[in-house]
Every structure is written in structure tokens, then in C-alpha cells.
Design a protein around this motif. Structure first.
Motif, PDB file in Angstrom:
ATOM      1  N   GLN A   1       0.808  -1.197   0.000  1.00 35.06           N
ATOM      2  CA  GLN A   1       0.000   0.000   0.000  1.00 35.06           C
ATOM      3  C   GLN A   1       0.852   1.263   0.000  1.00 35.06           C
ATOM      4  O   GLN A   1       0.316   2.359  -0.062  1.00 35.06           O
ATOM      5  CB  GLN A   1      -0.938   0.000   1.209  1.00 35.06           C
ATOM      6  N   LEU A   2       2.189   1.093   0.121  1.00 34.01           N
ATOM      7  CA  LEU A   2       3.041   2.271   0.076  1.00 34.01           C
ATOM      8  C   LEU A   2       2.802   3.021  -1.221  1.00 34.01           C
ATOM      9  O   LEU A   2       2.596   2.417  -2.270  1.00 34.01           O
ATOM     10  CB  LEU A   2       4.522   1.883   0.171  1.00 34.01           C
ATOM     11  N   GLY A   3       2.818   4.324  -1.140  1.00 32.73           N
ATOM     12  CA  GLY A   3       2.654   5.144  -2.332  1.00 32.73           C
ATOM     13  C   GLY A   3       1.234   5.618  -2.585  1.00 32.73           C
ATOM     14  O   GLY A   3       1.016   6.436  -3.457  1.00 32.73           O
ATOM     15  N   VAL A   4       0.246   5.101  -1.835  1.00 27.88           N
ATOM     16  CA  VAL A   4      -1.116   5.616  -1.975  1.00 27.88           C
ATOM     17  C   VAL A   4      -1.091   7.081  -1.572  1.00 27.88           C
ATOM     18  O   VAL A   4      -0.493   7.443  -0.559  1.00 27.88           O
ATOM     19  CB  VAL A   4      -2.110   4.818  -1.095  1.00 27.88           C
ATOM     20  N   GLU A   5      -1.711   7.931  -2.356  1.00 30.56           N
ATOM     21  CA  GLU A   5      -1.648   9.376  -2.142  1.00 30.56           C
ATOM     22  C   GLU A   5      -3.041   9.988  -2.060  1.00 30.56           C
ATOM     23  O   GLU A   5      -3.982   9.483  -2.657  1.00 30.56           O
ATOM     24  CB  GLU A   5      -0.926  10.062  -3.319  1.00 30.56           C
ATOM     25  N   GLU A   6      -3.107  11.115  -1.352  1.00 28.46           N
ATOM     26  CA  GLU A   6      -4.320  11.928  -1.350  1.00 28.46           C
ATOM     27  C   GLU A   6      -4.388  12.715  -2.656  1.00 28.46           C
ATOM     28  O   GLU A   6      -3.371  12.971  -3.289  1.00 28.46           O
ATOM     29  CB  GLU A   6      -4.288  12.937  -0.198  1.00 28.46           C
ATOM     30  N   CYS A   7      -5.584  13.108  -3.016  1.00 24.51           N
ATOM     31  CA  CYS A   7      -5.775  14.056  -4.107  1.00 24.51           C
ATOM     32  C   CYS A   7      -5.763  15.438  -3.475  1.00 24.51           C
ATOM     33  O   CYS A   7      -6.713  15.807  -2.788  1.00 24.51           O
ATOM     34  CB  CYS A   7      -7.102  13.820  -4.828  1.00 24.51           C
ATOM     35  N   GLY A   8      -4.683  16.163  -3.656  1.00 20.90           N
ATOM     36  CA  GLY A   8      -4.572  17.464  -3.001  1.00 20.90           C
ATOM     37  C   GLY A   8      -4.365  17.268  -1.516  1.00 20.90           C
ATOM     38  O   GLY A   8      -3.621  16.397  -1.090  1.00 20.90           O
ATOM     39  N   ALA A  28      -8.936  13.038   8.999  1.00 25.10           N
ATOM     40  CA  ALA A  28      -7.658  12.328   9.021  1.00 25.10           C
ATOM     41  C   ALA A  28      -7.912  10.822   8.979  1.00 25.10           C
ATOM     42  O   ALA A  28      -8.871  10.332   9.574  1.00 25.10           O
ATOM     43  CB  ALA A  28      -6.879  12.714  10.275  1.00 25.10           C
ATOM     44  N   TRP A  29      -7.058  10.096   8.282  1.00 25.30           N
ATOM     45  CA  TRP A  29      -7.343   8.684   8.024  1.00 25.30           C
ATOM     46  C   TRP A  29      -6.288   7.707   8.538  1.00 25.30           C
ATOM     47  O   TRP A  29      -6.289   6.527   8.189  1.00 25.30           O
ATOM     48  CB  TRP A  29      -7.611   8.478   6.537  1.00 25.30           C
ATOM     49  N   CYS A  30      -5.408   8.141   9.447  1.00 25.87           N
ATOM     50  CA  CYS A  30      -4.400   7.219   9.978  1.00 25.87           C
ATOM     51  C   CYS A  30      -5.050   6.064  10.743  1.00 25.87           C
ATOM     52  O   CYS A  30      -4.651   4.905  10.594  1.00 25.87           O
ATOM     53  CB  CYS A  30      -3.387   7.951  10.843  1.00 25.87           C
ATOM     54  N   GLY A  31      -6.054   6.352  11.571  1.00 20.90           N
ATOM     55  CA  GLY A  31      -6.758   5.304  12.310  1.00 20.90           C
ATOM     56  C   GLY A  31      -7.509   4.372  11.378  1.00 20.90           C
ATOM     57  O   GLY A  31      -7.536   3.157  11.583  1.00 20.90           O
ATOM     58  N   SER A  32      -8.109   4.924  10.340  1.00 19.59           N
ATOM     59  CA  SER A  32      -8.802   4.104   9.349  1.00 19.59           C
ATOM     60  C   SER A  32      -7.830   3.159   8.663  1.00 19.59           C
ATOM     61  O   SER A  32      -8.136   1.981   8.442  1.00 19.59           O
ATOM     62  CB  SER A  32      -9.475   4.993   8.300  1.00 19.59           C
ATOM     63  N   PHE A  33      -6.654   3.663   8.315  1.00 21.02           N
ATOM     64  CA  PHE A  33      -5.639   2.835   7.657  1.00 21.02           C
ATOM     65  C   PHE A  33      -5.205   1.676   8.556  1.00 21.02           C
ATOM     66  O   PHE A  33      -5.169   0.523   8.133  1.00 21.02           O
ATOM     67  CB  PHE A  33      -4.423   3.694   7.268  1.00 21.02           C
ATOM     68  N   ASN A 117       0.421  13.129   3.526  1.00 21.84           N
ATOM     69  CA  ASN A 117      -0.654  12.948   2.549  1.00 21.84           C
ATOM     70  C   ASN A 117      -0.606  11.618   1.806  1.00 21.84           C
ATOM     71  O   ASN A 117      -1.079  11.517   0.683  1.00 21.84           O
ATOM     72  CB  ASN A 117      -0.667  14.109   1.550  1.00 21.84           C
ATOM     73  N   GLY A 118      -0.059  10.589   2.440  1.00 23.80           N
ATOM     74  CA  GLY A 118      -0.026   9.283   1.785  1.00 23.80           C
ATOM     75  C   GLY A 118       0.298   8.178   2.767  1.00 23.80           C
ATOM     76  O   GLY A 118       0.343   8.376   3.978  1.00 23.80           O
ATOM     77  N   VAL A 119       0.534   6.982   2.214  1.00 18.41           N
ATOM     78  CA  VAL A 119       0.995   5.840   2.996  1.00 18.41           C
ATOM     79  C   VAL A 119       2.511   5.819   2.858  1.00 18.41           C
ATOM     80  O   VAL A 119       3.041   5.771   1.750  1.00 18.41           O
ATOM     81  CB  VAL A 119       0.382   4.518   2.491  1.00 18.41           C
ATOM     82  N   ARG A 120       3.197   5.873   3.979  1.00 18.23           N
ATOM     83  CA  ARG A 120       4.649   5.997   3.978  1.00 18.23           C
ATOM     84  C   ARG A 120       5.293   5.101   5.035  1.00 18.23           C
ATOM     85  O   ARG A 120       4.702   4.845   6.081  1.00 18.23           O
ATOM     86  CB  ARG A 120       5.073   7.433   4.315  1.00 18.23           C
ATOM     87  N   GLN A 121       6.524   4.686   4.764  1.00 14.50           N
ATOM     88  CA  GLN A 121       7.344   4.082   5.799  1.00 14.50           C
ATOM     89  C   GLN A 121       8.108   5.223   6.455  1.00 14.50           C
ATOM     90  O   GLN A 121       8.670   6.080   5.769  1.00 14.50           O
ATOM     91  CB  GLN A 121       8.320   3.060   5.235  1.00 14.50           C
ATOM     92  N   VAL A 122       8.105   5.245   7.793  1.00 17.09           N
ATOM     93  CA  VAL A 122       8.688   6.356   8.542  1.00 17.09           C
ATOM     94  C   VAL A 122       9.680   5.813   9.567  1.00 17.09           C
ATOM     95  O   VAL A 122       9.401   4.833  10.264  1.00 17.09           O
ATOM     96  CB  VAL A 122       7.582   7.165   9.271  1.00 17.09           C
ATOM     97  N   HIS A 123      10.832   6.451   9.655  1.00 18.94           N
ATOM     98  CA  HIS A 123      11.845   6.139  10.665  1.00 18.94           C
ATOM     99  C   HIS A 123      11.527   6.981  11.897  1.00 18.94           C
ATOM    100  O   HIS A 123      11.429   8.205  11.812  1.00 18.94           O
ATOM    101  CB  HIS A 123      13.236   6.480  10.113  1.00 18.94           C
ATOM    102  N   ARG A 124      11.338   6.325  13.054  1.00 18.08           N
ATOM    103  CA  ARG A 124      10.928   7.016  14.272  1.00 18.08           C
ATOM    104  C   ARG A 124      11.960   6.846  15.382  1.00 18.08           C
ATOM    105  O   ARG A 124      12.594   5.806  15.503  1.00 18.08           O
ATOM    106  CB  ARG A 124       9.586   6.477  14.771  1.00 18.08           C
TER     107      ARG A 124
END
Length: 143
Positions: A1-8, A28-33, A117-124
Motif C-alpha cells: 500500500q506504500l505510495g497511496v496518495e491523497e488528491c490534493g 484524518a485517516w491514519c486510524g482508518s488505515f 498525505n499518503g501511505v509511507r514508511q517512517v523512521h521514528r
């Protein structure tokens, strides 16, 4: 799912709507994801844990009630599969992501929806100021 983007910048696109159960709104859609991912991993049904939930803070509260939450202050080391919970006190909300790797230096990697604004892998970093804690999904799923 990486790379899914919002429209605007509207928290929406055709691909993002699947995470939001088809809802088209400016939420916001982080919880939905995260809900969608855990539901997909359980045959489309996440009823064994927090169900489908759009709210990162609600996911956290459900985990606390189930005894499957470790706040940052506990010193808990995240595990692959846990849900990282960030809290933004000034905004009154938060953010969640799924831990996909834990590094020897104490950092960890997440997959997050609604990050830049998308699905990303993040270094925390574990000592980030907004990190509230972790939902211990492996414990919850085995309960």
C-alpha cells in the motif's frame, strides 16, 4: 500500500476511501488505515481487538481498557506489529502507525497512513516528544 496518495490536501482519494470504508470526507485517516490493515490480516474482521475505528485516541483508549497498552514512560520496547501512538495535546488529537521493524539503536520503522498525505514508511525515534506509547497488538491478538 506504500505510495497511496491523497488528491490534493483533502484527506481523500479513490484508493484512500477503501481504508475509510468508502466514506468520503475531510477527516484524518491514519486510524482508518491501521483499522483496515488489521482487519485485512484477520480475514476482513478486526472484531478481536479494536474493531474499525477512525480515531487514534479511541484506538489507544480501547487498548488501555483491554490492558494492552504501554505508555512511553513504561520503558516498553516496541515489537513488530505494535501500533505506535503519537499524541498532539495542543491539537487535541493524535496519530497512529504500525511498527514494522525495531532497530538495535532504539529507533523503529512504521508504516503510516496519512503521513505527508499518503501511505509511507517512517523512521521514528523512541524519545520523540509526541510519542505517547504503543498498543501491544501481539498480546491483544493472543488474549
Amino acid at each position: 500500500q506504500l505510495g497511496v496518495e491523497e488528491c490534493g490536501f483533502l484527506n481523500d482519494s479513490e484508493k484512500i476511501r477503501k481504508y475509510k470504508n468508502g466514506a468520503k470526507d475531510n477527516v484524518a485517516w491514519c486510524g482508518s488505515f491501521v483499522s483496515w490493515c488489521y482487519g485485512a490480516g484477520q480475514g476482513g474482521n478486526n472484531s478481536k481487538t479494536f474493531g474499525y475505528d477512525i480515531s487514534s485516541m479511541s484506538i489507544r483508549k480501547k487498548a488501555e481498557a483491554a490492558g494492552c497498552y504501554s505508555p512511553k514512560s513504561s520503558g516498553y520496547t516496541p515489537q513488530v506489529g505494535d501500533i505506535m501512538v503519537l499524541q498532539y495535546p495542543r491539537k487535541g488529537g493524535g496519530h497512529v502507525g504500525i511498527v514494522v521493524a525495531v532497530n538495535k539503536d532504539g529507533t523503529f520503522e512504521t508504516i503510516e497512513g496519512n503521513y505527508n498525505n499518503g501511505v509511507r514508511q517512517v523512521h521514528r525515534l523512541k524519545d520523540t516528544s509526541n510519542l505517547h506509547g504503543f498498543v501491544r497488538m501481539n498480546d491483544w491478538l493472543q488474549a
